[in-house]
Scaffold this active site. Sequence first.
Site, PDB file in Angstrom:
ATOM      1  N   HIS A 154      12.508  58.176  73.196  1.00 18.55           N
ATOM      2  CA  HIS A 154      11.425  58.885  72.492  1.00 18.55           C
ATOM      3  C   HIS A 154      10.381  57.897  71.968  1.00 18.55           C
ATOM      4  O   HIS A 154       9.732  58.157  70.955  1.00 18.55           O
ATOM      5  CB  HIS A 154      11.953  59.724  71.333  1.00 18.55           C
ATOM      6  CG  HIS A 154      13.162  60.530  71.680  1.00 18.55           C
ATOM      7  ND1 HIS A 154      13.082  61.782  72.235  1.00 18.55           N
ATOM      8  CD2 HIS A 154      14.487  60.233  71.602  1.00 18.55           C
ATOM      9  CE1 HIS A 154      14.308  62.230  72.458  1.00 18.55           C
ATOM     10  NE2 HIS A 154      15.181  61.305  72.096  1.00 18.55           N
ATOM     11  N   SER A 166     -14.566  42.276  78.135  1.00 15.83           N
ATOM     12  CA  SER A 166     -15.479  43.368  77.809  1.00 15.83           C
ATOM     13  C   SER A 166     -16.889  42.808  77.764  1.00 15.83           C
ATOM     14  O   SER A 166     -17.100  41.670  77.361  1.00 15.83           O
ATOM     15  CB  SER A 166     -15.103  43.949  76.452  1.00 15.83           C
ATOM     16  OG  SER A 166     -16.232  44.551  75.833  1.00 15.83           O
ATOM     17  N   LYS A 211     -11.992  40.799  73.780  1.00 15.33           N
ATOM     18  CA  LYS A 211     -11.130  41.649  74.586  1.00 15.33           C
ATOM     19  C   LYS A 211     -10.508  40.943  75.791  1.00 15.33           C
ATOM     20  O   LYS A 211     -11.112  40.111  76.446  1.00 15.33           O
ATOM     21  CB  LYS A 211     -11.926  42.866  75.119  1.00 15.33           C
ATOM     22  CG  LYS A 211     -12.275  43.887  74.073  1.00 15.33           C
ATOM     23  CD  LYS A 211     -11.087  44.511  73.365  1.00 15.33           C
ATOM     24  CE  LYS A 211     -10.379  45.551  74.173  1.00 15.33           C
ATOM     25  NZ  LYS A 211     -11.170  46.753  74.424  1.00 15.33           N
ATOM     26  N   GLU A 238      -4.043  49.531  84.459  1.00 20.26           N
ATOM     27  CA  GLU A 238      -4.645  50.861  84.274  1.00 20.26           C
ATOM     28  C   GLU A 238      -5.095  51.445  85.609  1.00 20.26           C
ATOM     29  O   GLU A 238      -4.943  52.637  85.863  1.00 20.26           O
ATOM     30  CB  GLU A 238      -5.837  50.756  83.318  1.00 20.26           C
ATOM     31  CG  GLU A 238      -5.427  50.450  81.897  1.00 20.26           C
ATOM     32  CD  GLU A 238      -6.614  50.086  81.024  1.00 20.26           C
ATOM     33  OE1 GLU A 238      -7.050  50.924  80.244  1.00 20.26           O
ATOM     34  OE2 GLU A 238      -7.106  48.956  81.143  1.00 20.26           O
TER      35      GLU A 238
END
Length: 460
Positions: free
Chosen positions: A158, A279, A285, A292
């Site tokens: 979970h 970024s 970043k 992704e």
Amino acid sequence: MPIKKMWGGRFEEGGDKLVDEFGASISFDQQMAKEDITGSLAHVKMLKATEILPAEDADKIIAGLEELLQELDENGLPFDVENEDIHMNIEALLTEKIGPVAGKLHTGRSRNDQVATDFHLYVKERLPMIIDAIKGLQEALVKLAKDNVETIMPGYTHMQHAQPISYGHYLMAYFAMFQRDVERFEFNKKHTDLSPLGAAALAGTTFPIDREMTADLLGFDAPYANSLDAVSDRDFALEFLSNASILMVHLSRLCEEVIYWCSYEFGYIELSDAYSTGSSIMPQKKNPDMAELIRGKSGRIFGDLMGLLTTMKGLPLAYNKDMQEDKEGTFDAVKTIMPSLKVMSGMINTLSVKKETMAHATTHDFSNATELADYLATKGVPFREAHEIVGELVLSGLKTGKNLADISLEEFQKINPKIGPDVYEVLKPEVAVARRKSLGGTGFDEVKKQISQAEKLLNL
Ligand code: ARG
């Protein structure tokens, strides 16, 4: 003036440009040019051997096809949308080369068995490439697992800290998933390895063809037993796409965790610079774009599968033009999964593991609560009661900011006098992991066993 169609005999009027373009498949089925020529070579060699064609004609066709194969290899071939698909384009090019004798190639054959043959050859050739790429990823996982047998991390259920586990154990779970993918693609070979050639349009042919011979020449296991099935079966492609979909589910789950784990909040791993991006506005970043992207690409593979399932589901026997829609999704799946697997392997091969951060996460939590409950159970406390006692300790620990290992022996003994000083050993995360020696458990020795079995499987 539109050019005359190869099938134009019974037509009185010329075609419509829009219709021709809409019906054409050359823009994508040219990816099967090699397979198409190879299929034709097998067919014409059989026509020669069975004396359906005079040797002299067959030889001209063979020479012409071989030249086309070489030209394709060297500079590619010039395809024309006017010739609709790869089959008619190749025949048109052959006609340009050797004249009207090229027209004899299509004896005892139809585009229906021809396209099915090409498509089988295409998938058959790619299956081992995909299996190899999966094995490359498995190798990366095994290597990382080997370096991290004793790296402790929280195991989750979970998405909540559950029990401490070995990071190597975690990685080997992915190894096992990818092993099933390998096995599924291996099985995929069985249904791909059948030759539709000679089924002709749907019913076979009156010519005394030799289907065993063409199947053999093309390296297929056997010819399809039923001509209707041969031209209308796309199960091998559906199996391929569903295998690819399950593979993408696995890749996507792994990516999901990579993305979480290299976040500031977790900080369990760091991706190499080569597999990260920055970024344009936020200088700090370092983004896991590749993970992704792979996670995102799973969507298109599921789409490819859904597309073909839907295309096939209502089709009467035998060939229907709907089936021309079988190819783009399959080509897309190949084009997507190959680099996804390679990028994932590179990402795993180059990431660094923040062992202390991982381990730290298990020393400042209650993931050793099961250990204490088990400890009490071994001292004769019924497990349900032990569970209740530890639950209450966790509750008060949450309020006071104390972990289970911070509780003094005196306090422990107030709860149950059977608790001895050995309890502190049992509460250590690394001890909790080491003691899980049950078969397939996270105990270090069990993880080492998994790794050595995996190494054998991969011939490492
Ligand atoms: N381009 C077609 C396809 O991809 C080839 C088979 C065409 N056969 C036919 N009878 N129209 O399916």
